[in-house]
Design an enzyme around this catalytic site. Sequence first.
Site, PDB file in Angstrom:
ATOM      1  N   LYS A  39     -12.674 -59.507  47.040  1.00 12.40           N
ATOM      2  CA  LYS A  39     -12.409 -59.315  46.081  1.00 12.40           C
ATOM      3  C   LYS A  39     -13.958 -58.631  45.247  1.00 12.40           C
ATOM      4  O   LYS A  39     -13.269 -58.334  44.651  1.00 12.40           O
ATOM      5  CB  LYS A  39     -11.924 -60.857  45.558  1.00 12.40           C
ATOM      6  CG  LYS A  39     -11.091 -61.780  45.386  1.00 12.40           C
ATOM      7  CD  LYS A  39     -11.180 -62.780  45.244  1.00 12.40           C
ATOM      8  CE  LYS A  39      -9.550 -63.563  45.568  1.00 12.40           C
ATOM      9  NZ  LYS A  39      -8.248 -62.790  45.553  1.00 12.40           N
ATOM     10  N   ALA A 244      -4.892 -57.261  44.989  1.00 12.37           N
ATOM     11  CA  ALA A 244      -6.354 -56.480  44.153  1.00 12.37           C
ATOM     12  C   ALA A 244      -6.024 -55.965  42.640  1.00 12.37           C
ATOM     13  O   ALA A 244      -7.222 -55.969  41.976  1.00 12.37           O
ATOM     14  CB  ALA A 244      -7.001 -55.520  45.188  1.00 12.37           C
ATOM     15  N   ALA A 245      -5.023 -56.528  42.697  1.00 13.05           N
ATOM     16  CA  ALA A 245      -4.651 -56.637  40.740  1.00 13.05           C
ATOM     17  C   ALA A 245      -5.954 -57.448  40.450  1.00 13.05           C
ATOM     18  O   ALA A 245      -6.448 -55.801  39.152  1.00 13.05           O
ATOM     19  CB  ALA A 245      -3.509 -56.983  40.173  1.00 13.05           C
ATOM     20  N   GLY A 246      -5.754 -58.431  39.971  1.00 11.86           N
ATOM     21  CA  GLY A 246      -7.283 -59.384  39.367  1.00 11.86           C
ATOM     22  C   GLY A 246      -8.308 -58.381  39.414  1.00 11.86           C
ATOM     23  O   GLY A 246      -9.063 -57.977  38.588  1.00 11.86           O
ATOM     24  N   ASP A 247      -8.780 -57.909  40.484  1.00 10.67           N
ATOM     25  CA  ASP A 247     -10.023 -57.463  40.732  1.00 10.67           C
ATOM     26  C   ASP A 247     -10.054 -56.239  40.179  1.00 10.67           C
ATOM     27  O   ASP A 247     -11.317 -55.695  40.027  1.00 10.67           O
ATOM     28  CB  ASP A 247     -10.023 -57.166  42.897  1.00 10.67           C
ATOM     29  CG  ASP A 247      -9.935 -58.756  43.600  1.00 10.67           C
ATOM     30  OD1 ASP A 247     -10.759 -59.397  43.195  1.00 10.67           O
ATOM     31  OD2 ASP A 247      -9.775 -58.026  44.759  1.00 10.67           O
TER      32      ASP A 247
HETATM   33  O1  RIB Z   1      -8.132 -60.640  45.767  1.00 11.53           O
HETATM   34  C1  RIB Z   1      -7.202 -59.688  46.935  1.00 11.53           C
HETATM   35  C2  RIB Z   1      -8.386 -59.723  48.021  1.00 11.53           C
HETATM   36  O2  RIB Z   1      -8.453 -61.213  48.082  1.00 11.53           O
HETATM   37  C3  RIB Z   1      -7.905 -59.185  49.167  1.00 11.53           C
HETATM   38  O3  RIB Z   1      -9.111 -57.656  49.342  1.00 11.53           O
HETATM   39  C4  RIB Z   1      -8.478 -60.135  50.718  1.00 11.53           C
HETATM   40  O4  RIB Z   1      -9.940 -60.263  50.838  1.00 11.53           O
HETATM   41  C5  RIB Z   1      -9.266 -61.389  49.752  1.00 11.53           C
HETATM   42  O5  RIB Z   1     -10.369 -61.360  49.620  1.00 11.53           O
END
Ligand code: RIB
Length: 302
Positions: A39, A244-247
């Site tokens: 994240k 990874a949408a939230g990230d």
């Molecule tokens: O939010 C997605 C991420 O969650 C992934 O890349 C994985 O590594 C986990 O950390």
Amino acid sequence: MGVIVLGSANEDTAVSVRRHPGAGETVLASSAGVGAGGKGLNQAIAAARAGASTTFVGAVGDDDAGARLRLALTAEEVGTRLARSDRVTGSAFVMVSAGGENAIVVVPGANQDAEALGREADAAVGAIAEGDIVLAQLEIPIDVVLTAFRLAGARGASTVLNAAPSAPLSDALLDVVDILVVNEHECLDAAGGDRRDVRGAAEALAARVGTVIVTLGAQGALVLSGGDVDLVAAHAVSAVDTTAAGDTFCGALAARLAAGEQLNAATRFASAAAALCVQRPGASASAPYAQEIGEFLAARAS
Ligand code: RIB
């Protein structure tokens, strides 16, 4: 001003499946791939691609995966303060279904090395300037985040906590958070109380933190700040991979806040970034660049 992301770095192994397997079941994947994730790392790359001068603070092992993650960050022009831990580099196993939904198992490894992380975080936060944005999540020890946020606040930086994965949030931590970003499950977990009332939970959190943003997927994002509540609409897109949408949302939000943009405009930009991210496979690889986000917003406005 710049963005400092404190958080996890994982090497992701992602597989595409028609549907997620149930307990005791075996399913076949149509493809598999390895990429940079975690994240924290995803948020740092999203912030850099969104145009911010970005530094990532984390920990990796003294192994090949750690070297690959270091390279992935450098290739994106993300400054790094990566502690070298005795533990193995973090890894994650991501299953993406035909509908784009993911299920993830994380092996934290170096991401849980509080001592190594704390050392780098102290040095990084000691060098930040007033107006910088410090962004963290909860895939690293919560005490490291708490200490870094205390120092960051004292130096005039703004702190953004993405409370993912979900964890109990102490008053001590919430006291040093300027902006809390949660999805609806994290919002309900953090607030406690009635588990069906997301709006009520968001309001309860907003009484404890200056600003709360609740991402609601297709329903948009609820922004609560200074007594105002706004709903920033989502963009209807066809998702192939929500990993990874939230990230990406958090990284893009931090980038725009660091550039001095107002909260609601920064949230609209972040929503557009997330809408682009879910149309591509992968974790950090799916974060869009500032120009694409601008073009997407312009096209949707016309
Ligand atoms: O939010 C997605 C991420 O969650 C992934 O890349 C994985 O590594 C986990 O950390």
